[in-house]
Design an enzyme around this catalytic site. Structure first.
Site, short mmCIF file in Angstrom:
data_model
loop_
_atom_site.label_atom_id
_atom_site.label_comp_id
_atom_site.label_asym_id
_atom_site.label_seq_id
_atom_site.Cartn_x
_atom_site.Cartn_y
_atom_site.Cartn_z
N SER A 142 32.08 -22.03 9.02
CA SER A 142 31.95 -20.88 8.11
C SER A 142 32.33 -19.63 8.90
CB SER A 142 30.49 -20.77 7.64
OG SER A 142 30.23 -19.51 7.07
N TYR A 155 21.31 -20.97 9.08
CA TYR A 155 22.71 -21.25 8.73
C TYR A 155 23.65 -20.73 9.82
CZ TYR A 155 26.75 -21.62 5.50
OH TYR A 155 27.94 -21.93 4.89
P1 NAD Z 1 28.09 -27.41 -2.48
O1 NAD Z 1 26.64 -27.18 -2.68
O2 NAD Z 1 29.04 -27.24 -3.61
O3 NAD Z 1 28.35 -28.87 -1.86
C1 NAD Z 1 27.55 -29.39 -0.84
C2 NAD Z 1 27.78 -30.87 -0.79
O4 NAD Z 1 26.92 -31.40 0.25
C3 NAD Z 1 27.38 -31.59 -2.08
O5 NAD Z 1 28.24 -32.69 -2.28
C4 NAD Z 1 25.96 -32.07 -1.79
O6 NAD Z 1 25.57 -33.19 -2.56
C5 NAD Z 1 26.11 -32.43 -0.32
N1 NAD Z 1 24.84 -32.49 0.39
C6 NAD Z 1 23.87 -31.56 0.48
N2 NAD Z 1 22.84 -32.04 1.21
C7 NAD Z 1 23.20 -33.29 1.59
C8 NAD Z 1 22.57 -34.30 2.35
N3 NAD Z 1 21.35 -34.13 2.88
N4 NAD Z 1 23.21 -35.48 2.51
C9 NAD Z 1 24.43 -35.68 1.97
N5 NAD Z 1 25.07 -34.75 1.25
C10 NAD Z 1 24.46 -33.58 1.06
O7 NAD Z 1 28.47 -26.45 -1.26
P2 NAD Z 1 29.87 -25.95 -0.68
O8 NAD Z 1 29.90 -24.48 -0.84
O9 NAD Z 1 30.99 -26.78 -1.16
O10 NAD Z 1 29.60 -26.22 0.88
C11 NAD Z 1 30.29 -27.20 1.63
C12 NAD Z 1 30.35 -26.75 3.08
O11 NAD Z 1 31.09 -25.56 3.17
C13 NAD Z 1 28.98 -26.47 3.70
O12 NAD Z 1 28.95 -26.95 5.02
C14 NAD Z 1 28.91 -24.96 3.66
O13 NAD Z 1 28.08 -24.45 4.66
C15 NAD Z 1 30.37 -24.61 3.90
N6 NAD Z 1 30.73 -23.26 3.50
C16 NAD Z 1 30.63 -22.85 2.21
C17 NAD Z 1 31.01 -21.55 1.88
C18 NAD Z 1 30.96 -21.05 0.48
O14 NAD Z 1 31.18 -19.84 0.29
N7 NAD Z 1 30.69 -21.84 -0.52
C19 NAD Z 1 31.47 -20.69 2.87
C20 NAD Z 1 31.55 -21.14 4.17
C21 NAD Z 1 31.18 -22.44 4.47
#
Ligand code: NAD
Length: 260
Positions: A142, A155
């Site tokens: 991130s 985080y």
């Molecule tokens: P999201 O909530 O849409 O998806 C998260 C996914 O992780 C889902 O499939 C969920 O079921 C799974 N998950 C959560 N806990 C879990 C567990 N204990 N075991 C197995 N699976 C699990 O979130 P996202 O925004 O797509 O995030 C995905 C990644 O991207 C994360 O690592 C997040 O930190 C990172 N990220 C997101 C953003 C953003 O703005 N959305 C920005 C930077 C980084």
């Protein structure tokens, strides 16, 4: 480009992980999906994306906070497809709170899912990748792996940790055909961020659209969300031959967030 390869994407039933899985499927990779909630919808989307290449899609519901589940997931992927060629460590959760009020069990869960799970998948994937002298490990970190924001202590700690872990993995594989890099997204409008939009709308007393503008305006000069598909195409680049010697980078795709 990735025909015959197998990609395991953790946390791929939603958001960024699903976007990356679809892009890798489009390039012909078989996909192992993981994550909570409905798996059939995501499976159908990924199958459709790779239909022209005749890909197969498998699903394993490992809880990425549990080492034993992760061992089971990696054994499952090896049994289904022979080995994991591309490992995308993407599963992640968020909790927003000041340090004094941060629930300790949320801290532990964020460190386990956002950081420690990547140690387990990587240690289990590396032997087969090294034996094949080809592999790609992509860690979804991130902008919070590069800079901090208040209220996101666990985080930010986990994401800085995974950027460091990416560099160590890259060094330990530097003379092999295995590479490891991190992707550092800014705001992406997924369920993880929608919760923060809703919280901002409630706190300030504005509409969801206004709350999005406030969140973008605080951090992201482009005033645009990055999309899961854009991040997926960056993952495809990391898997390409052109990226054979890209090792240990933390590549931000963030509308200018960390350029400030
Ligand atoms: P999201 O909530 O849409 O998806 C998260 C996914 O992780 C889902 O499939 C969920 O079921 C799974 N998950 C959560 N806990 C879990 C567990 N204990 N075991 C197995 N699976 C699990 O979130 P996202 O925004 O797509 O995030 C995905 C990644 O991207 C994360 O690592 C997040 O930190 C990172 N990220 C997101 C953003 C953003 O703005 N959305 C920005 C930077 C980084």
């Amino acid at each position: 480009m990735l025909k015959g390869k197998t990609a395991l994407v953790t946390g791929s039933t939603s958001g960024i992980g699903l976007g990356i899985a679809k892009c890798l499927a489009r390039q012909g990779a078989h996909i192992v999906l993981n994550g909570f909630g409905d798996a059939e919808g995501p499976r159908a989307e990924v199958l459709a994306a790779g239909a022209h290449a005749g890909i197969r899609v498998a699903y394993h519901g490992a809880d990425m906070s549990r080492a034993a589940d992760i061992e089971d997931l990696m054994a499952f992927a090896a049994k289904e497809f022979g080995r994991v060629d591309i490992l995308v460590n993407n599963a992640g959760i968020q909790h927003v709170s000041s340090i004094e009020d941060f629930p300790t069990e949320r801290w532990d869960a964020i460190i386990a899912i956002n950081l420690t799970s990547a140690f387990h998948t990587t240690r289990l994937a590396l032997p087969a990748m090294k034996a094949a002298n080809w592999g790609r490990i992509i860690n979804v970190a991130s902008v919070h792996g590069l800079v901090a924001s208040a209220q996101k202590s666990a985080y930010v700690a986990a994401k800085h940790g995974i950027v460091g872990f990416t560099k160590v993995t890259a060094l330990e594989t530097a003379t092999t055909g295995v590479t490891c890099n991190a992707i550092c997204p800014g705001w992406v409008l997924t369920p993880l961020v929608q919760k923060q939009v809703d919280a901002k709308a409630a706190a300030v007393g504005v509409s969801g659209e206004e709350a999005k503008k406030i969140l973008l305006g605080e951090k992201e000069p482009s005033m645009q969300f990055t999309t899961p598909e854009e991040l997926g195409e960056l993952a495809v680049f990391f898997c390409s031959a052109a990226a054979n010697n890209v090792r240990g980078v933390a590549w931000n795709m963030d509308g200018g967030w960390v350029a400030q």
